[in-house]
Design an enzyme around this catalytic site. Structure first.
Site: not given
Length: 301
Positions: A45, A128, A146, A201, A208, A211, A217
């Site tokens: 990370e 984060y 994030d 995204c 899309c 997705c 959405c």
DNA sequence: TTCCCGCCAG
DNA sequence: CTGGCCGGAA
């Protein structure tokens, strides 16, 4: 009938399908393997702050092989750590991670903490990263936010083209409200939100049709309006102090030991800017000056 | 040339 | 809350 003034203007969509999608579509990244420790996740990370996955992968593998526990890294010189960081960029992260490793080794029995507040106390660990470690290494139910997650939530939940400027506390509460009660499902959703933002995204060309939550959405239902907020600032690189600092440090990474001033002078013609950058690198502890006036990576001489 | 996008000092 | 901090890929 009375209305609740605090009621959200948009209701949270059911994101169950995102959990299922993540479980079958997650990229096979080395730090997602089941045997990876909290230390491995903290290292990944930290490296992934501002650096793309593909550049992090080889360095992370090398670090895990060389320094499998925090105490292993803590026992290494700063100079060696900076060399191993290579060209991931923002090398102050490497120094902070080295320092955090020392704290974990001496104060936490060489085990990276799972508690968000304890993680937040570590150098280089912010809102984060603390939650990413808690959720991804320890399966905790905490909001991991994030810029990708902010964008996904802005679209799927609020129906906007993108998120506005960061508002940490509000963003955390926003995502927290989306998490299911069950810990395992919550951490899978956190990972899924990030993965969706990174791979589907995306900012400029969201796919899309691929997705898993497109039917739920709010952005889709709104006809995919363009981002309406204030213009995002574009960050320059060429000619900035960041570029000059990078060039100066690169000389030291490539040298065996201390180098003369003249060698550093060669990498940038603007003497004023060069001196300013050299000074800031010394202040940041990314380099040191030897008794005879040469320059070296910290802890090397 | 543009994009990427977290931490922290001021 | 704002701006500075790296470097490579698209």
């Amino acid at each position: 009938m009375t209305t609740d003034a605090d009621a959200p203007t948009t209701s949270a969509p059911d994101l169950t399908e995102l959990i299922l999608w993540f479980r079958s579509n997650a990229r096979a990244l080395p730090w997602r393997e089941p045997d990876v420790t909290g230390w491995g996740v903290l290292v990944s990370e930290t490296m992934l702050q501002q650096t793309p996955v593909r550049r992090v992968e080889p360095i992370w593998l090398e670090w895990m092989s060389r320094w499998p526990a925090p105490s292993d890294l803590a026992a290494t010189s700063q100079a060696e750590v900076l060399r191993a960081w290579g060209k991931l960029g923002y090398p102050r992260r490497a120094l902070r991670l080295h320092e955090a490793a020392g704290v974990v080794a001496t104060e936490h029995d060489d085990v990276v903490p799972s508690d968000v507040d304890t993680l937040l106390a570590l150098p280089g660990v912010g809102a984060y990263t603390a939650r990413a470690v808690a959720a991804f290494a320890y399966g905790k139910r905490v909001p991991v936010v994030d810029t990708n997650v902010r964008r996904v939530v802005a679209r799927a939940v609020h129906g906007a083209g993108d998120a506005g400027p960061p508002a940490t506390n509000r963003d955390l509460a926003d995502v927290e409200a989306l998490l299911p009660a069950d810990e395992a499902r919550a951490s899978a959703l956190s990972a899924g939100l990030m993965e969706l933002g990174q791979t589907v995204c995306t900012v400029r060309s969201p796919e899309c049709e691929r997705c898993p939550v497109r039917r739920r959405c709010a952005w889709q239902h709104n006809g995919r309006p363009a981002y309406a907020g204030p213009a995002k600032k574009v960050q320059k690189f060429a000619g900035t102090d960041r570029q000059v600092r990078g060039k100066l440090l690169d000389v030291l990474r490539g040298a065996e030991g201390p180098v003369a001033r003249k060698q550093l002078d060669a990498v940038w013609s603007d003497a004023g800017q060069r001196d300013r950058c050299l000074d800031s690198l010394l202040v940041d502890g990314l380099m040191e000056q030897t008794d005879d006036g040469r320059f070296a990576l910290p802890g090397e001489h």
